[in-house]
Design an enzyme around this catalytic site. Structure first.
Site, PDB file in Angstrom:
ATOM      1  N   SER A  27       2.168   4.173  -0.225  1.00  0.00           N
ATOM      2  CA  SER A  27       1.473   3.286   0.702  1.00  0.00           C
ATOM      3  C   SER A  27       0.229   3.982   1.228  1.00  0.00           C
ATOM      4  O   SER A  27      -0.057   5.124   0.866  1.00  0.00           O
ATOM      5  CB  SER A  27       2.395   2.924   1.864  1.00  0.00           C
ATOM      6  N   LYS A  28      -0.460   3.272   2.084  1.00  0.00           N
ATOM      7  CA  LYS A  28      -1.729   3.759   2.631  1.00  0.00           C
ATOM      8  C   LYS A  28      -1.613   5.149   3.221  1.00  0.00           C
ATOM      9  O   LYS A  28      -2.544   5.932   3.159  1.00  0.00           O
ATOM     10  CB  LYS A  28      -2.199   2.813   3.736  1.00  0.00           C
ATOM     11  N   ARG A  29      -0.456   5.422   3.818  1.00  0.00           N
ATOM     12  CA  ARG A  29      -0.403   6.694   4.527  1.00  0.00           C
ATOM     13  C   ARG A  29      -0.379   7.883   3.563  1.00  0.00           C
ATOM     14  O   ARG A  29      -0.567   9.024   3.973  1.00  0.00           O
ATOM     15  CB  ARG A  29       0.774   6.698   5.521  1.00  0.00           C
TER      16      ARG A  29
END
Ligand code: GLU
Length: 467
Positions: A240-242
């Protein structure tokens, strides 16, 4: 059998790299078998629908150079057909109207939760007569799932996956407002589009078991399924984005080449022995469902970067410049004219060898496209300041008198300056020269760069630094 695969994203945002990989696998499989890949936008959720997201998906596909056959199909536009199939199932007794109120459903959910059951709907309308229907409630239509026994998906990746049928609810296929559920829409569309192979994320495996209930109720042939494990971040959690960039668009913006991205995504979840560098042509020849990995793969940024370096280094310089061109404007506000292009192409070999991304290629060559006065970065500024007294004036003289302005002679002249002023330390002369010519402290060989800039421009840049 004609192979027909499909790419059916939901338009909810930018294209996740997992979605891109699924698209790639479907595309490769279709290409390998001389089949088709169809593109369907799963846009039935009108509340979350975004035209921007549709555009982003199309652009990501174009950038990845994954084409599709025929027009893009809108799932939402097939709603009438979905409803028609729901009515057919109703007429043949394979589905039924359910008049449960929200309160009744909430009670059932509560009860199922207490019992730890996966399915909650107690099928109370399955055998009831329509004459018992309460006033004022618009019914939903539920499909009759098998009551006992078990169901198996023969998955090309996961093998046989079996569930006990009591786990399968009589799930809703048509809502009370007449709109189809995702479960129904996918089956009807896949069938109507002649889809032979469904290659998708394994987060859809439980949907598959339900969708097969609909296939069976309609006596439609089930497609061949291949459920691909998800992509994990380097720490093992769902990518994911993180973890950094998780969408195709971000990789494009970071200066990755589409062929590097395809190669990386292919290897992430599929293997051909120990091969790491696999061209798209080779991938079309080799791709199969058997060698898709059964377990989730972790995203490895270094590997992607290595592949990108490889593809940048081996590409045609003109192609790299074309791919890189928009970044000169975007990052540096510089438009490339013919002179800049000629200079960059003259240096492209070196630049390509060094560049891990197109951004690096651009940042290390933009000085060719600039004109005086250059702006200096902090380190270059310091170097220029420190060399104003002696080194730069000496360079202006030494280089100004060179007849043959080629890399070797330029280097020799610089060495002469170094011998006279810096105890022979060529670096102490080359660094301020680099600062004066490029405005930075990072570039390919500065002697070669000076040759490409030409004598007049080189001397001009040195004089402007001195001014
Ligand atoms: N629209 C679904 C998604 O984006 C794809 C469903 C499918 O492949 O059947 O996850």
């Amino acid at each position: 059998m004609t192979v027909v695969t499909r790419f059916p994203p939901s338009p909810t945002g930018m294209m996740h790299i997992g979605t891109a990989r699924t698209a790639l696998f479907n595309w490769l499989y279709a290409k390998k078998h001389g089949g088709k890949m169809l593109f369907r936008i799963e846009d039935t959720d009108r509340k979350r629908h975004s035209e921007e997201a549709v555009t982003a998906l199309i652009e990501a596909m174009r950038w990845l150079e994954l084409d599709w056959d025929g027009e893009i199909i809108s799932q939402f536009e097939q709603s009438a057909r979905h409803a028609e199939v729901a009515q057919e199932l109703l007429a043949s007794g394979k589905a039924y109207k359910c008049y449960c109120s929200p309160e009744e459903l909430a009670d059932m959910r509560e009860k199922a939760k207490a019992e730890g059951s996966n399915s909650f709907y107690d099928r109370r309308w399955r055998e009831r007569d329509a004459s018992e229907a309460p006033e004022g409630i618009d019914p939903v239509i539920r499909v009759k799932a098998p009551l006992d026994g078990s169901s198996t998906v023969h998955d090309a990746v996961q093998g046989d996956v079996t569930v006990q049928n009591e786990q399968l609810d009589d799930f809703i296929i048509l809502r009370s407002d007449g709109s189809p559920t995702y479960m129904l829409a996918v089956v009807v569309d896949d069938h109507d589009m002649g889809v032979s192979h469904v290659i998708r994320g394994d987060d859809h495996l439980s949907n598959t078991l339900r969708q097969n209930v609909i296939y069976d109720a309609l006596s439609w042939e089930r497609p061949i399924y291949a459920h691909v494990p998800l992509i994990l971040g380097p720490d093992g959690a769902k990518m994911s984005k993180r973890h950094g960039a998780a969408s195709v668009e971000e990789y494009q913006k970071m200066g990755y080449l589409p062929e590097a991205m395809r190669n990386y995504l292919l290897r992430l979840g599929w293997s051909h022995g120990d091969d790491e560098v696999i061209s798209t042509a080779q991938a079309i020849e080799w791709f199969d469902l058997e060698h898709i990995g059964k377990s989730a793969a972790r995203f490895n940024f270094d590997k992607l970067e290595n592949l990108n370096s490889h593809y940048i280094a081996e590409a045609d310089p003109g192609y790299i410049l074309a791919q890189a061109a928009p970044f000169y404007e975007e990052r540096h506000g510089v438009e490339l004219d013919d002179l800049a292009r000629t200079r960059i192409l003259a240096s492209a070999g070196e630049l390509q060898e060094r560049a891990k991304t197109l951004l690096q290629f651009v940042d290390e060559s933009v000085f060719y496209a600039k004109s005086v006065p250059l702006s200096y970065d902090e380190k270059a500024q310091k170097l220029v300041e420190g060399a104003k007294d002696k080194i730069l004036p000496a360079l202006a003289t030494a280089l100004g008198t060179l007849e043959d302005f080629t890399s070797d002679h330029i280097q020799a002249a610089c060495k002469g300056v170094a011998d006279a002023l810096m105890e022979g330390n060529l670096g102490k002369v080359a660094m301020p020269l680099r600062a004066a010519l490029t405005g930075t402290t990072v570039s390919p060989s500065i002697f070669h760069a000076a040759e490409i800039l030409g004598k007049d421009e080189t001397i001009t840049r040195i004089n402007v630094a001195l001014a």
